[in-house]
Design an enzyme around this catalytic site. Structure first.
Site, PDB file in Angstrom:
ATOM      1  N   GLU A   2       0.821  -1.205   0.000  1.00  0.00           N
ATOM      2  CA  GLU A   2       0.000   0.000   0.000  1.00  0.00           C
ATOM      3  C   GLU A   2       0.857   1.258   0.000  1.00  0.00           C
ATOM      4  O   GLU A   2       0.605   2.208  -0.752  1.00  0.00           O
ATOM      5  CB  GLU A   2      -0.896  -0.018   1.227  1.00  0.00           C
ATOM      6  N   ASP A  27      -5.054  -3.403  -2.768  1.00  0.00           N
ATOM      7  CA  ASP A  27      -4.949  -1.943  -2.681  1.00  0.00           C
ATOM      8  C   ASP A  27      -3.610  -1.455  -3.213  1.00  0.00           C
ATOM      9  O   ASP A  27      -3.548  -0.507  -4.010  1.00  0.00           O
ATOM     10  CB  ASP A  27      -5.195  -1.459  -1.252  1.00  0.00           C
TER      11      ASP A  27
END
Length: 549
Positions: free
Chosen positions: A232, A293
């Site tokens: 991320e 993500d």
């Protein structure tokens, strides 16, 4: 008494070049710098913004942080110009050793003047060069203070050609990609708002950008995550550095180091994706599989890089992006629901296969993937996610518009998680994942003007503005979907995203300004890459600098 402060800025590997230039020269060309967009490496205080050096007023000035070298101030002329003369009207804090540089792209610089014997007052310089950008790059202060200019005048004439050719196509602050009609921006001058973002970026970069393991890698450190490096954070870093190109001369170097990190840390499930977690020795851990993500932002960052710099250099950004997008489709997208899975590690039959995380639903990314790949699947993916956003808001959060961290039963009737399904007892609430959704939804709204995204963003904005009475300090840390507060306190990850939602409502200028000022007055939390990275990306969007490749 002048306030002393310290900042760390890179020298960018520039070497001094002895050039012969005649001072106090006159040229026939006119001033082309007045009122142009200006950025600087730093400002002493908000009262000495970079734009004051080109406002035509010799009673106002730009001033850098004191006691720190190097420092720079850069003018964007808007298009390529021939440059014949530069005039520096110094305040008492002058540059003794500095260079005047030009650039076509805001990244690659050519010296047109250099001195080690500046003595302040007024330097009126005859130069010969061309570029869209002109910069004073100071490496030696003439006093113990900083650098300060009453006026920075550039003389020349348009020479034709693009502003970004041969380098950065969309330099930060160029605003070449306008938003949909009617979107708000924070009050104040565009140059001042851009500079605020640059200032925050420099602090973010100092806090989180690292080269801790050699090997040509750059990485974004994540002190508040389970491991020192998580996908991320690397995805955030790639999107941010590609967007800040033109303001940061090291942007491409950092980006390429992040690309090398991505290539050298492949997911154990699909080598075209990024392994989700690395330890302090930069080794992938916990099985080395991918997280959706991070992969979404990595692919998006690569598309930005291809548009910014082209793909004929060290890395073929476009090829890497297309492979990454195809890998997301293969292993991080549920082929039945067209909703994103949690990672490439989840497969048919496991307990997580019909779960999705709302903060991964990046609608503008789906649009970019469709454009780059030509694959119409991404149209269906975008529609599926937008449909669920609207449905969840109307069914489970009709009064707030809030989304839950996780959605379960995506194969039947999707609903908020009934409790802990992956991370926390609040998995079904607006918590540490879903706090990003106002930003993610509204990023698409402001750039595309899409009616579905606009409606979702405006619902969130209307509720939070009413809930807090227009006071950003009252935005809590987490809410149940009915609007009941979970925890007290104030956290950038929760208050900043609402600023992008506020941009979508013509009646929310005062509310947007309050949120913007809240961000400006909140010190960067160097222990939290999460909150700092979210606020930085929100500020990029709010200032008009987010764009979809």
């Amino acid at each position: 008494m002048r306030r002393r402060s310290v900042s760390l800025l890179g020298l960018a590997g520039l070497l001094a070049l002895p050039l012969t230039v005649m001072p106090q020269a006159q040229a026939a060309d006119g001033v082309v710098s007045t009122g142009r967009t200006v950025t600087a490496s730093s400002v002493e205080t908000s009262a000495f913004g970079a734009g004051l050096a080109v406002d035509g007023n010799t009673a106002t000035r730009w001033a850098s942080l004191e006691g720190v070298d190097p420092q720079w101030i850069r003018i964007d002329l808007g298009a390529n110009h021939t440059i014949s003369r530069v005039k520096l009207n110094w305040e008492d804090a002058y540059g003794k050793t500095y260079r005047i540089q030009t650039s076509a792209d805001g990244s690659n610089w050519t010296d047109v003047y250099s001195t080690t014997a500046g003595d302040g007052a007024t330097d009126d310089l005859t130069v010969s060069g061309s570029g869209r950008y002109v910069r004073m790059y100071g490496t030696g202060r003439g006093t113990a203070y900083g650098y300060s200019l009453w006026e920075f005048e550039v003389y020349g004439a348009p020479s034709g050609g693009g502003g970004g050719g041969g380098g950065t196509a969309v330099p930060f602050g160029s605003h070449l990609k306008p938003y949909a009609a009617g979107m708000l921006k924070p009050s104040g001058s565009q140059a001042t708002n851009d500079q605020k973002v640059v200032d925050y970026y420099n602090r973010w970069k100092s806090a989180f950008v690292r080269q801790n393991c050699g090997n040509g890698w750059y990485q974004i450190i994540s002190p508040d995550a389970d491991h020192p490096y998580v996908a991320e954070a690397q995805g955030y870093g790639m999107v941010v550095t590609a967007t800040m190109a033109g303001a940061d001369p090291d942007a491409k170097k950092i980006f390429d180091g992040l690309v090398k990190w991505k290539i050298d840390h492949p997911s154990s499930v699909n080598p075209n994706l990024l392994a989700a977690e690395q330890d302090a020795a930069c080794r992938s851990v916990n099985g080395g599989d991918g997280a959706t993500d991070g992969d979404m932002d990595v692919a998006y960052g690569l598309l930005l890089a291809d548009k910014q710099w082209g793909s004929t250099g060290t890395y073929n950004y476009k090829d890497l992006a297309l492979k990454h997008i195809a890998a997301i489709k293969k292993d991080e997208l549920n082929p039945t629901t067209k909703l994103l899975k949690l990672g490439d590690w989840s497969s048919s039959g496991d307990q997580y296969y019909w779960i999705s995380r709302t903060s991964d639903w990046m609608v503008d990314h789906f649009r970019a993937f469709r454009t780059a790949s030509g694959d119409t699947t991404w149209d269906a993916v975008r529609t599926a996610h937008q449909t669920q956003i609207s449905r969840l808001q109307s069914t489970y959060a009709s009064g707030t518009g809030l989304l839950p961290d996780f959605v379960v039963d995506t194969n039947t009737t999707p609903k908020p998680a009934p409790g802990q399904v992956l991370e926390d007892p609040n998995d079904g609430a607006y918590w540490w994942n879903a706090c990003r959704t106002p930003w993610r939804i509204a990023d698409d709204a402001v750039t595309s003007g899409d009616a579905t995204s606009l409606a979702a963003a405006r619902k969130l904005n209307s509720w939070i503005k009413t809930k807090t009475g227009g006071d950003p300090n009252k935005i809590a840390i987490g809410y149940k979907l009915n609007g009941t507060q979970i925890s007290s306190g104030s956290e950038a990850a929760f208050f900043a995203p609402f600023a992008v939602a506020a941009m979508t409502d013509s009646g929310s200028q005062a509310w947007l300004d309050a949120l913007w000022n809240k961000m400006l007055t909140t010190p960067i939390d160097t222990s939290s890459y999460f909150s700092a990275s979210i606020q930085l990306q929100v500020m990029i969007t709010a200032s008009g600098n987010h764009w979809v490749p």
